[in-house]
Design an enzyme around this catalytic site. Structure first.
Site, PDB file in Angstrom:
ATOM      1  N   LYS A 132      29.103  73.596  35.817  1.00  0.00           N
ATOM      2  CA  LYS A 132      29.977  72.514  35.309  1.00  0.00           C
ATOM      3  C   LYS A 132      29.911  72.561  33.881  1.00  0.00           C
ATOM      4  O   LYS A 132      28.779  72.095  33.112  1.00  0.00           O
ATOM      5  CB  LYS A 132      29.150  71.045  35.678  1.00  0.00           C
ATOM      6  CG  LYS A 132      30.025  70.121  36.216  1.00  0.00           C
ATOM      7  CD  LYS A 132      30.545  69.489  34.822  1.00  0.00           C
ATOM      8  CE  LYS A 132      29.876  68.497  33.790  1.00  0.00           C
ATOM      9  NZ  LYS A 132      30.861  68.250  32.698  1.00  0.00           N
ATOM     10  N   GLU A 169      17.521  72.940  27.768  1.00  0.00           N
ATOM     11  CA  GLU A 169      17.635  73.194  26.304  1.00  0.00           C
ATOM     12  C   GLU A 169      18.372  72.165  25.554  1.00  0.00           C
ATOM     13  O   GLU A 169      19.616  71.733  25.940  1.00  0.00           O
ATOM     14  CB  GLU A 169      18.750  74.574  26.243  1.00  0.00           C
ATOM     15  CG  GLU A 169      18.252  75.735  27.086  1.00  0.00           C
ATOM     16  CD  GLU A 169      16.957  76.550  26.389  1.00  0.00           C
ATOM     17  OE1 GLU A 169      16.964  76.330  25.388  1.00  0.00           O
ATOM     18  OE2 GLU A 169      16.506  77.219  27.347  1.00  0.00           O
ATOM     19  N   CYS A 174      23.194  73.387  17.530  1.00  0.00           N
ATOM     20  CA  CYS A 174      21.746  72.845  18.006  1.00  0.00           C
ATOM     21  C   CYS A 174      20.526  73.466  17.313  1.00  0.00           C
ATOM     22  O   CYS A 174      19.665  72.570  16.978  1.00  0.00           O
ATOM     23  CB  CYS A 174      21.322  73.228  19.497  1.00  0.00           C
ATOM     24  SG  CYS A 174      21.600  75.065  19.911  1.00  0.00           S
ATOM     25  N   GLU A 216      19.241  63.955  15.468  1.00  0.00           N
ATOM     26  CA  GLU A 216      20.282  65.047  15.070  1.00  0.00           C
ATOM     27  C   GLU A 216      21.738  64.526  14.876  1.00  0.00           C
ATOM     28  O   GLU A 216      22.411  63.560  15.547  1.00  0.00           O
ATOM     29  CB  GLU A 216      20.273  65.569  16.553  1.00  0.00           C
ATOM     30  CG  GLU A 216      21.390  67.021  16.502  1.00  0.00           C
ATOM     31  CD  GLU A 216      21.142  67.468  17.956  1.00  0.00           C
ATOM     32  OE1 GLU A 216      21.178  66.952  19.063  1.00  0.00           O
ATOM     33  OE2 GLU A 216      20.924  69.134  18.171  1.00  0.00           O
TER      34      GLU A 216
HETATM   35  P1  NAP Z   1      25.691  66.233  26.387  1.00  0.00           P
HETATM   36  O1  NAP Z   1      26.558  65.004  26.068  1.00  0.00           O
HETATM   37  O2  NAP Z   1      24.357  66.046  26.591  1.00  0.00           O
HETATM   38  O3  NAP Z   1      26.490  67.017  27.579  1.00  0.00           O
HETATM   39  C1  NAP Z   1      26.169  68.384  27.995  1.00  0.00           C
HETATM   40  C2  NAP Z   1      26.753  68.358  29.301  1.00  0.00           C
HETATM   41  O4  NAP Z   1      26.154  67.489  30.155  1.00  0.00           O
HETATM   42  C3  NAP Z   1      28.099  68.340  29.528  1.00  0.00           C
HETATM   43  O5  NAP Z   1      28.764  69.035  30.360  1.00  0.00           O
HETATM   44  C4  NAP Z   1      28.251  66.936  29.929  1.00  0.00           C
HETATM   45  O6  NAP Z   1      29.656  66.555  30.708  1.00  0.00           O
HETATM   46  C5  NAP Z   1      27.176  66.942  30.954  1.00  0.00           C
HETATM   47  N1  NAP Z   1      26.786  65.644  31.574  1.00  0.00           N
HETATM   48  C6  NAP Z   1      27.075  64.295  30.944  1.00  0.00           C
HETATM   49  N2  NAP Z   1      26.450  63.256  31.653  1.00  0.00           N
HETATM   50  C7  NAP Z   1      25.894  63.804  32.560  1.00  0.00           C
HETATM   51  C8  NAP Z   1      25.040  63.616  33.860  1.00  0.00           C
HETATM   52  N3  NAP Z   1      24.844  62.093  33.984  1.00  0.00           N
HETATM   53  N4  NAP Z   1      24.530  64.404  34.479  1.00  0.00           N
HETATM   54  C9  NAP Z   1      24.833  65.677  34.453  1.00  0.00           C
HETATM   55  N5  NAP Z   1      25.466  66.292  33.363  1.00  0.00           N
HETATM   56  C10 NAP Z   1      25.860  65.112  32.446  1.00  0.00           C
HETATM   57  O7  NAP Z   1      25.890  67.146  25.296  1.00  0.00           O
HETATM   58  P2  NAP Z   1      27.203  67.648  24.407  1.00  0.00           P
HETATM   59  O8  NAP Z   1      27.525  66.541  23.559  1.00  0.00           O
HETATM   60  O9  NAP Z   1      27.827  68.216  25.445  1.00  0.00           O
HETATM   61  O10 NAP Z   1      26.396  68.633  23.422  1.00  0.00           O
HETATM   62  C11 NAP Z   1      25.757  68.498  21.948  1.00  0.00           C
HETATM   63  C12 NAP Z   1      24.169  68.439  22.492  1.00  0.00           C
HETATM   64  O11 NAP Z   1      23.747  69.650  23.122  1.00  0.00           O
HETATM   65  C13 NAP Z   1      23.247  68.324  21.209  1.00  0.00           C
HETATM   66  O12 NAP Z   1      22.420  67.206  21.436  1.00  0.00           O
HETATM   67  C14 NAP Z   1      22.966  69.847  20.844  1.00  0.00           C
HETATM   68  O13 NAP Z   1      21.753  69.912  20.219  1.00  0.00           O
HETATM   69  C15 NAP Z   1      22.553  70.154  22.604  1.00  0.00           C
HETATM   70  N6  NAP Z   1      22.581  71.603  22.411  1.00  0.00           N
HETATM   71  C16 NAP Z   1      21.354  72.171  22.654  1.00  0.00           C
HETATM   72  C17 NAP Z   1      21.267  73.653  22.801  1.00  0.00           C
HETATM   73  C18 NAP Z   1      20.129  74.343  23.200  1.00  0.00           C
HETATM   74  O14 NAP Z   1      20.085  75.284  23.416  1.00  0.00           O
HETATM   75  N7  NAP Z   1      18.693  73.727  22.950  1.00  0.00           N
HETATM   76  C19 NAP Z   1      22.509  74.305  22.470  1.00  0.00           C
HETATM   77  C20 NAP Z   1      23.853  73.740  22.401  1.00  0.00           C
HETATM   78  C21 NAP Z   1      23.676  72.288  22.320  1.00  0.00           C
HETATM   79  P3  NAP Z   1      30.710  66.217  30.135  1.00  0.00           P
HETATM   80  O15 NAP Z   1      31.365  67.002  28.838  1.00  0.00           O
HETATM   81  O16 NAP Z   1      31.626  65.923  31.129  1.00  0.00           O
HETATM   82  O17 NAP Z   1      30.325  64.676  29.721  1.00  0.00           O
END
Ligand code: NAP
Ligand code: MG
Length: 479
Positions: A173, A248, A282, A382
Site C-alpha cells: 500500500k 521506520e 527522513c 521534523e
Molecule cells: P505518513 O503520513 O505517515 O504516511 C505514510 C504511509 O502511511 C502512507 O502510505 C499513508 O497513506 C499511510 N497511512 C496513513 N494513515 C494510515 C493508517 N491509519 N494506517 C495505515 N497506514 C496509514 O507519512 P508521509 O507523509 O507519507 O511521509 C513523511 C514521513 O515519513 C516523515 O515523517 C518521514 O520522516 C517519514 N519517513 C521515514 C523514513 C524512514 O525510513 N525512517 C523514510 C521516509 C520517510 P496515504 O498516503 O494514503 O495517507
C-alpha cells in the site's frame, strides 16, 4: 480531461473498482490536477490479503536461491522501466530530473540487486549448531508493506526485496501521492512472472484501508515507513493480533561539525543534504551543530551556499530543488518558517514567501535559521522541508548532549579533521546511521532508528531478517 487510473494488482491480475472513490493527482510543479486514481475498497484489500495467504506456502517453500532467480527477473524488468520510473518520480514528487535518475531510481535498483548476494549468504549459512540442534530461518508470513511518498521507489524496494527473498508474500500500500511509481513496480513484477499472489498492490488512502491491513488476522507482519504519528497508530492497531511491526519513522538528525580546517566543505555538504529532495528526507541533517569559535563563519557560508542553489521546474538543467510535493506540505513548511521567526531564530536565507517567477507550483527557497537553540520548536520537530537550523555548541560534550536531546534518533553525520575524534563522536550519537565527513550513502548499510525514529532495520543482510522467523529443531542425537 483528467487521466483516470483504475488499476490494482491482485493474485497476478489487474483489477478495477466499479464506481470508485477517486483521488486526484496534482502536479507539484504547477499546481494543476492531471489524473485521478481509483481507491481500493475493503473487498479488494481483503482479496489481496487472501491471494497473498494462498500464495505463501509454495513461495516460502522455495529455497533462497530459487526465489533469487525470480528476483533477478524482477530487477531486469525494473531496469527496463528505468525511464518510466524516473518520469513517475519527477511528475508525482517534483524531483529534479538528475536527482530522480541518480538517487530515486538507480540507488534502489542497486539496493535490490544486492539481495542476490544476500540470497547466496542465506542459502549457505551453516545452521547446524551441534549434533542435536539445528536452526532454520523461515519466512515470517504474509506482510503488509505501507510506504511514504518522499522516496517512493526506495521505500518500496527496501521492503519488497527483503520480504520476497525471505519467502514472504506481500500486499503493498504505497502513499496516495505516489501511485505511479508503485504501478510501474507492479508492471515489472507481472512481467517478471512472479507466481500469482506473491506480490499484490492496492492503491488507496491510508486512513481508509490502513486499519484493514493492520488488524487483519491473516497478516503476520506490517512494515511501515512514514510519520511517527501513524507508526504509533499502526502499532496499536496491530497489537490485538500480535503482528510483527517494523517501523521506520521520522527524524531530526544532527550534523556535528567539530572545529575543522575544512569548514566550507563541511557546511556546504550539510546545506545540500538538507535541501536535496526539497528537504523531504527522513535522514535530513536538519540541525547543524557548529563550535562557537566557527559559528559566525559557518552561518555566512551556509547562507551564501543556500542562496546559490537553484530552485526551479524539475525538468530544467541546473535545478537543485524542485517543488514540495503538495499544497499541504508547502503550507506546513511555511508555517514552520513562521514559527521559527516567532521563536526568535534569525532567518539568514530563504523564507516562507512564494518563489518569484515559478507560478503556482509548491516552491520554497532554501531556508537557513541561525541563533537557534535546541528547545525551539523548529529544532525539535521534523519540518520535512528545505529548512536548516544552525546551533552553536561549547565543547564536544555539549555537542553530543544537544545532538541526543531529541525524541528522534534516525541518522547523523560528524565532521572532524582527525579520524579518532570522528569515530568517538559517531559512537556518541544515539542514532541508527552515522556518516563520517563526506561519506556518501551506502546501499547495504542497515537503516533504522533509535528512540521514536522506529524499530528494526531495513537494507543489507540485516534487513532480510525483519522478514524471517527463527525455528530451532532439536533432535534426539546419536544413540
Ligand atoms: P505518513 O503520513 O505517515 O504516511 C505514510 C504511509 O502511511 C502512507 O502510505 C499513508 O497513506 C499511510 N497511512 C496513513 N494513515 C494510515 C493508517 N491509519 N494506517 C495505515 N497506514 C496509514 O507519512 P508521509 O507523509 O507519507 O511521509 C513523511 C514521513 O515519513 C516523515 O515523517 C518521514 O520522516 C517519514 N519517513 C521515514 C523514513 C524512514 O525510513 N525512517 C523514510 C521516509 C520517510 P496515504 O498516503 O494514503 O495517507
Ligand atoms: Mg502524510
Amino acid at each position: 480531461m483528467l487521466q483516470r487510473i483504475n488499476a490494482h494488482y491482485v493474485n497476478g491480475q489487474w483489477r478495477t473498482i466499479a464506481a470508485p472513490d477517486w483521488h486526484t493527482l496534482v502536479n507539484p510543479a504547477d499546481g494543476e490536477a492531471y489524473a485521478c486514481v481509483a481507491r481500493a475498497d475493503a473487498g479488494l484489500v481483503n482479496d489481496a490479503v487472501s491471494a497473498a495467504s494462498h500464495a505463501f506456502p509454495a513461495w516460502s517453500a522455495l529455497s533462497f536461491s530459487q526465489r533469487a532467480e525470480y528476483l533477478a527477473a524482477f530487477i531486469q524488468q525494473l531496469q527496463q522501466r528505468r525511464d518510466e520510473l524516473v518520469e513517475a518520480v519527477v511528475s508525482e514528487l517534483g524531483a529534479p530530473l538528475w536527482f530522480a535518475r541518480e538517487v530515486h531510481v538507480d540507488d534502489p535498483l542497486d539496493a535490490f540487486a544486492k539481495h542476490l548476494d544476500y540470497a547466496k549468504v542465506l542459502q549457505n549459512e551453516q545452521l547446524q549448531l551441534d549434533a542435536r540442534l539445528k536452526l532454520r530461518k523461515e519466512a515470517v508470513g504474509v506482510c503488509a508493506l505501507i510506504t511514504p511518498w518522499n522516496y517512493p521507489l526506495h521505500q518500496i524496494i527496501a521492503k519488497l526485496a527483503p520480504a520476497l527473498l525471505a519467502g514472504c508474500t506481500v500486499v503493498l500500500k504505497p502513499a496516495e501521492l505516489t501511485p505511479k511509481t508503485a504501478l510501474c513496480v507492479a508492471m515489472a513484477a507481472d512481467a517478471a512472472g512472479l507466481p500469482p499472489g506473491v506480490f499484490n498492490l492496492v492503491l488507496g488512502s491510508g486512513s481508509q484501508i490502513g486499519d484493514i491491513l493492520s488488524t487483519h488476522a491473516d497478516i503476520d507482519c506490517v512494515s511501515f515507513t512514514g510519520s511517527t504519528e501513524i507508526g504509533r497508530h499502526i502499532q496499536q492497531q496491530a497489537a490485538a493480533t500480535v503482528k510483527r511491526v517494523c517501523l521506520e519513522l521520522g527524524g531530526k538528525s544532527a550534523f556535528l561539525i567539530s572545529p575543522t580546517e575544512q569548514l566550507s566543505a563541511a557546511v556546504k555538504l550539510g546545506v545540500e543534504d538538507v535541501m536535496a529532495n526539497s528537504g523531504q528526507t527522513c535522514t535530513a541533517l536538519s540541525r547543524m551543530l557548529v563550535h562557537h569559535s566557527q559559528y559566525a563563519e559557518a552561518v555566512a557560508i551556509a547562507a551564501a551556499h543556500a542562496n546559490s542553489l537553484t530552485v526551479g521546474e524539475p525538468h530544467q538543467d541546473g535545478v537543485f530543488l524542485g517543488p514540495l510535493i503538495s499544497a499541504a506540505q508547502y503550507q506546513s513548511v511555511q508555517r514552520y518558517i513562521d514559527i521559527g521567526l516567532t521563536e526568535g531564530a534569525e532567518l539568514v536565507a530563504g523564507g516562507a514567501e512564494p518563489v518569484a517567477g515559478l507560478g503556482a507550483g509548491y516552491y520554497l527557497r532554501p531556508t537557513v535559521f541561525a541563533n537557534v537553540h535546541n528547545q525551539m520548536q523548529i529544532a525539535r520537530e521534523e519540518i520535512f522541508g528545505p529548512v536548516l537550523c544552525i546551533l552553536p555548541y561549547q565543547d564536544e560534550a555539549d555537542a553530543l548532549r544537544i545532538a541526543n536531546d531529541s525524541p528522534y534518533g534516525l541518522s547523523g553525520r560528524v565532521w572532524a579533521d582527525d579520524a579518532a575524534t570522528a569515530q568517538q563522536l559517531a559512537a556518541g550519537i544515539r542514532a541508527g546511521l552515522i556518516f563520517i565527513n563526506a561519506a556518501p550513502w551506502h546501499n547495504a548499510a542497515p537503516f533504522g532508528g533509535y528512540k521514536q525514529s522506529g524499530n528494526g532495520r531495513e537494507l543489507g543482510l540485516k534487513g532480510v531478517e525483519e522478514y524471517l522467523e527463527l525455528k530451532a529443531i532439536v533432535d534426539e542425537g546419536a544413540a
